[in-house]
Write a protein that holds these residues in place. Structure first.
Motif, PDB file in Angstrom:
ATOM      1  N   UNK A 116      -5.089  -2.367 -10.971  1.00  0.00           N
ATOM      2  CA  UNK A 116      -4.591  -1.033 -11.333  1.00  0.00           C
ATOM      3  C   UNK A 116      -3.329  -1.123 -12.186  1.00  0.00           C
ATOM      4  N   UNK A 117      -2.508  -2.190 -11.987  1.00  0.00           N
ATOM      5  CA  UNK A 117      -1.317  -2.375 -12.824  1.00  0.00           C
ATOM      6  C   UNK A 117      -1.717  -2.726 -14.254  1.00  0.00           C
ATOM      7  N   UNK A 118      -2.695  -3.629 -14.397  1.00  0.00           N
ATOM      8  CA  UNK A 118      -3.172  -3.985 -15.735  1.00  0.00           C
ATOM      9  C   UNK A 118      -3.673  -2.761 -16.489  1.00  0.00           C
ATOM     10  N   UNK A 119      -4.386  -1.902 -15.785  1.00  0.00           N
ATOM     11  CA  UNK A 119      -4.921  -0.701 -16.433  1.00  0.00           C
ATOM     12  C   UNK A 119      -3.799   0.240 -16.870  1.00  0.00           C
ATOM     13  N   UNK A 120      -2.769   0.377 -16.011  1.00  0.00           N
ATOM     14  CA  UNK A 120      -1.639   1.247 -16.343  1.00  0.00           C
ATOM     15  C   UNK A 120      -0.876   0.687 -17.540  1.00  0.00           C
ATOM     16  N   UNK A 121      -0.576  -0.632 -17.497  1.00  0.00           N
ATOM     17  CA  UNK A 121       0.218  -1.250 -18.570  1.00  0.00           C
ATOM     18  C   UNK A 121      -0.481  -1.189 -19.923  1.00  0.00           C
ATOM     19  N   UNK A 122      -1.815  -1.218 -19.915  1.00  0.00           N
ATOM     20  CA  UNK A 122      -2.573  -1.294 -21.162  1.00  0.00           C
ATOM     21  C   UNK A 122      -3.331  -0.018 -21.508  1.00  0.00           C
ATOM     22  N   UNK A 123      -3.112   1.049 -20.720  1.00  0.00           N
ATOM     23  CA  UNK A 123      -3.747   2.324 -20.997  1.00  0.00           C
ATOM     24  C   UNK A 123      -5.265   2.254 -20.957  1.00  0.00           C
ATOM     25  N   UNK A 124      -5.815   1.424 -20.043  1.00  0.00           N
ATOM     26  CA  UNK A 124      -7.268   1.248 -19.964  1.00  0.00           C
ATOM     27  C   UNK A 124      -7.888   2.353 -19.118  1.00  0.00           C
ATOM     28  N   UNK A 125      -8.916   2.979 -19.640  1.00  0.00           N
ATOM     29  CA  UNK A 125      -9.596   4.049 -18.908  1.00  0.00           C
ATOM     30  C   UNK A 125     -10.687   3.505 -17.984  1.00  0.00           C
ATOM     31  N   UNK A 126     -11.086   2.249 -18.204  1.00  0.00           N
ATOM     32  CA  UNK A 126     -12.094   1.620 -17.346  1.00  0.00           C
ATOM     33  C   UNK A 126     -11.700   0.170 -17.123  1.00  0.00           C
ATOM     34  N   UNK A 127     -12.522  -0.561 -16.352  1.00  0.00           N
ATOM     35  CA  UNK A 127     -12.245  -1.971 -16.071  1.00  0.00           C
ATOM     36  C   UNK A 127     -12.885  -2.899 -17.102  1.00  0.00           C
ATOM     37  N   UNK A 128     -13.500  -2.343 -18.136  1.00  0.00           N
ATOM     38  CA  UNK A 128     -14.189  -3.146 -19.147  1.00  0.00           C
ATOM     39  C   UNK A 128     -13.190  -3.724 -20.162  1.00  0.00           C
ATOM     40  N   UNK A 129     -13.274  -5.047 -20.383  1.00  0.00           N
ATOM     41  CA  UNK A 129     -12.475  -5.699 -21.413  1.00  0.00           C
ATOM     42  C   UNK A 129     -13.404  -6.590 -22.253  1.00  0.00           C
ATOM     43  N   UNK A 130     -12.961  -6.946 -23.462  1.00  0.00           N
ATOM     44  CA  UNK A 130     -13.818  -7.711 -24.381  1.00  0.00           C
ATOM     45  C   UNK A 130     -13.085  -8.953 -24.864  1.00  0.00           C
ATOM     46  N   UNK A 131     -13.831 -10.019 -25.195  1.00  0.00           N
ATOM     47  CA  UNK A 131     -13.191 -11.246 -25.703  1.00  0.00           C
ATOM     48  C   UNK A 131     -12.312 -10.947 -26.914  1.00  0.00           C
ATOM     49  N   UNK A 132     -11.134 -11.596 -26.936  1.00  0.00           N
ATOM     50  CA  UNK A 132     -10.196 -11.412 -28.040  1.00  0.00           C
ATOM     51  C   UNK A 132      -9.199 -10.287 -27.811  1.00  0.00           C
ATOM     52  N   UNK A 133      -9.447  -9.449 -26.816  1.00  0.00           N
ATOM     53  CA  UNK A 133      -8.545  -8.326 -26.533  1.00  0.00           C
ATOM     54  C   UNK A 133      -7.212  -8.834 -25.988  1.00  0.00           C
ATOM     55  N   UNK A 134      -6.117  -8.261 -26.454  1.00  0.00           N
ATOM     56  CA  UNK A 134      -4.785  -8.639 -25.973  1.00  0.00           C
ATOM     57  C   UNK A 134      -4.385  -7.727 -24.820  1.00  0.00           C
ATOM     58  N   UNK A 135      -3.991  -8.326 -23.704  1.00  0.00           N
ATOM     59  CA  UNK A 135      -3.541  -7.551 -22.541  1.00  0.00           C
ATOM     60  C   UNK A 135      -2.059  -7.801 -22.311  1.00  0.00           C
ATOM     61  N   UNK A 136      -1.327  -6.737 -22.075  1.00  0.00           N
ATOM     62  CA  UNK A 136       0.118  -6.803 -21.827  1.00  0.00           C
ATOM     63  C   UNK A 136       0.348  -6.946 -20.320  1.00  0.00           C
ATOM     64  N   UNK A 137       1.176  -7.926 -19.928  1.00  0.00           N
ATOM     65  CA  UNK A 137       1.452  -8.174 -18.508  1.00  0.00           C
ATOM     66  C   UNK A 137       2.956  -8.315 -18.342  1.00  0.00           C
ATOM     67  N   UNK A 138       3.527  -7.569 -17.422  1.00  0.00           N
ATOM     68  CA  UNK A 138       4.972  -7.643 -17.182  1.00  0.00           C
ATOM     69  C   UNK A 138       5.279  -8.805 -16.262  1.00  0.00           C
ATOM     70  N   UNK A 139       6.091  -9.748 -16.757  1.00  0.00           N
ATOM     71  CA  UNK A 139       6.311 -11.016 -16.065  1.00  0.00           C
ATOM     72  C   UNK A 139       6.906 -10.838 -14.684  1.00  0.00           C
TER      73      UNK A 139
END
Length: 411
Positions: free
Chosen positions: A328-351
């Motif tokens: 749920x944090x990944x979705x919030x940080x990256x504005x994702x409306x679903x759990x689907x991600x694709x190869x090559x996509x950049x995801x932002x993660x707070x260290x």
């Protein structure tokens, strides 16, 4: 007047320990609930399964049995209920309060959804609230808005009577206690309002086993020859439908009462620990919407960011496990409306949100302020519970005095 007098007599007849006064506010909710015949018929059916669980937990803490009717007001006895601010489960615990009362929330389990664990946490809360406030209606009000808010309302009204301090409480809490009294009334006098109990959808006869292995509930349902959803309903706290038992921390599984033909296949499932899932436990971060708003703004402005490039075959859950964060944090940080991600996509993660092992620390100290409660203090410190504060400071009761210095274990 005659009808009102009948309602009063009926409430008087079912009053035990918790006062059930009759007034216009209570009548308002009786009128509302008495029209919800389908809902209360369903509640009566579910009570056949859930009320014995609630009764045992409340009895073990010497809490009045009437408190169990709060679950109707809170969640309509739905273990998966989630409020708009993040309160979760049958007893609607907020993340911080649940943690303060010993409930575990991680990537495998949310014990706020466990009817048994959450009932014991609720019973402990009511024990503390009654010790601090000395009145059951005030303790019920505190369950809705917090002991601190009730204490402040008492000070403003210069009274310990709920109906006298009601005007100083949050709007929701003003109606919460009358709604509770009305729920007790309607459940006990359903027949007077043409409300008929519905069949309970849960298995009423069950067996309980403890397992120190990872067990798939879907595989267990197949071995038991029952529908998966029926077994999931008996074990609602397991997020992945996987029971993550270990030698250090065995986990409970509730299943329909076994028949002779089930034993061999059930034994095989319970002893097969080969599950295609990471055994790593990641502590959940808060789902309190108010806290999330604050932390989102704070994280965005002051914390280092890690960028992850999605590889072929990676899921959002795999990325979350790699960095020790919640999906749920990944979705919030990256504005994702679903759990689907694709190869090559950049995801932002707070260290800062990556969980790291911490060296044990001894104690911190905390000076009690006027109006402080144990649960509010516990929520200020990571990993601290009401029980650990009471243990470390040898407190037999939950009452506090301004100026007291408490030892807070940080290890």
């Amino acid at each position: 007047m005659g009808q009102n007098y009948i309602y009063k007599l009926r409430l008087d007849s079912i009053t035990k320990t918790v006062p059930l006064p009759y007034n216009e506010y209570v009548q308002q909710y009786i009128d509302i609930y008495a029209k919800r015949k389908d809902l209360f018929g369903k509640m009566m059916g579910l009570s056949n399964y859930y009320f014995p669980i609630f009764d045992k937990a409340l009895k073990d803490f010497n809490i009045p049995q009437e408190i169990k009717y709060l679950t109707i007001v809170e969640s309509q006895m739905n273990p998966h209920a989630i409020s708009r601010v993040g309160a979760t489960g049958i007893w609607q615990f907020m993340f911080g309060t649940g943690k303060a009362y010993g409930l575990k929330m991680d990537n495998f389990v949310d014990e706020r959804k466990d009817p048994i664990q959450a009932s014991y946490a609720a019973a402990q809360y009511f024990k503390d609230a009654y010790e601090e406030l000395g009145d059951w209606l005030l303790a019920i009000a505190a369950y809705n808005c917090g002991k601190g808010a009730v204490t402040r309302a008492m000070a403003k009204a210069e009274s310990r009577d709920f109906w006298a301090i009601r005007q100083f409480l949050p709007k929701e809490t003003r109606n919460y206690v009358p709604a509770f009294i009305a729920a007790v009334y309607v459940m006990n006098y359903s027949g007077k309002h043409q409300i008929s109990p519905q069949a309970c959808s849960l298995f009423l006869k069950t067996d309980t086993v403890q397992t120190n292995r990872f067990v798939s509930l879907a595989s267990l349902a197949k071995a038991l020859n029952v529908d998966e959803t029926a077994l999931f309903a008996l074990n609602p706290s397991y997020k992945k439908k996987i029971v993550n038992g270990t030698d250090e921390e065995p986990k409970r599984i509730i299943m329909p009462k076994l028949r002779d033909i089930d034993y061999a296949s059930v034994y095989e499932v319970l002893n097969n620990s080969e599950q295609d899932v990471s055994m790593r436990v990641v502590q959940a971060s808060t789902d309190d919407v108010r806290d999330l708003r604050k932390s989102r703004a704070k994280s965005a402005s002051s914390h280092a960011v890690v960028f992850h490039k999605v590889s072929a075959g990676q899921s959002l859950a795999m990325v979350a496990n790699k960095y020790g964060v919640e999906v749920q944090d990944l979705r919030v940080w990256n504005g994702l409306k679903s759990k689907t991600i694709v190869p090559g996509q950049q995801l932002k993660i707070f260290a800062k949100n990556v969980n790291r092992l911490k060296a044990p620390v001894s104690y911190a100290s905390y000076t009690v302020k006027a109006g402080d409660t144990l649960s509010e203090i516990a929520e200020k410190f990571n990993g601290v519970t009401v029980q650990s504060i009471k243990r470390d400071n040898k407190l037999s009761k939950a009452g506090l005095r301004a100026g007291m210095i408490l030892k807070i274990s940080k290890g």
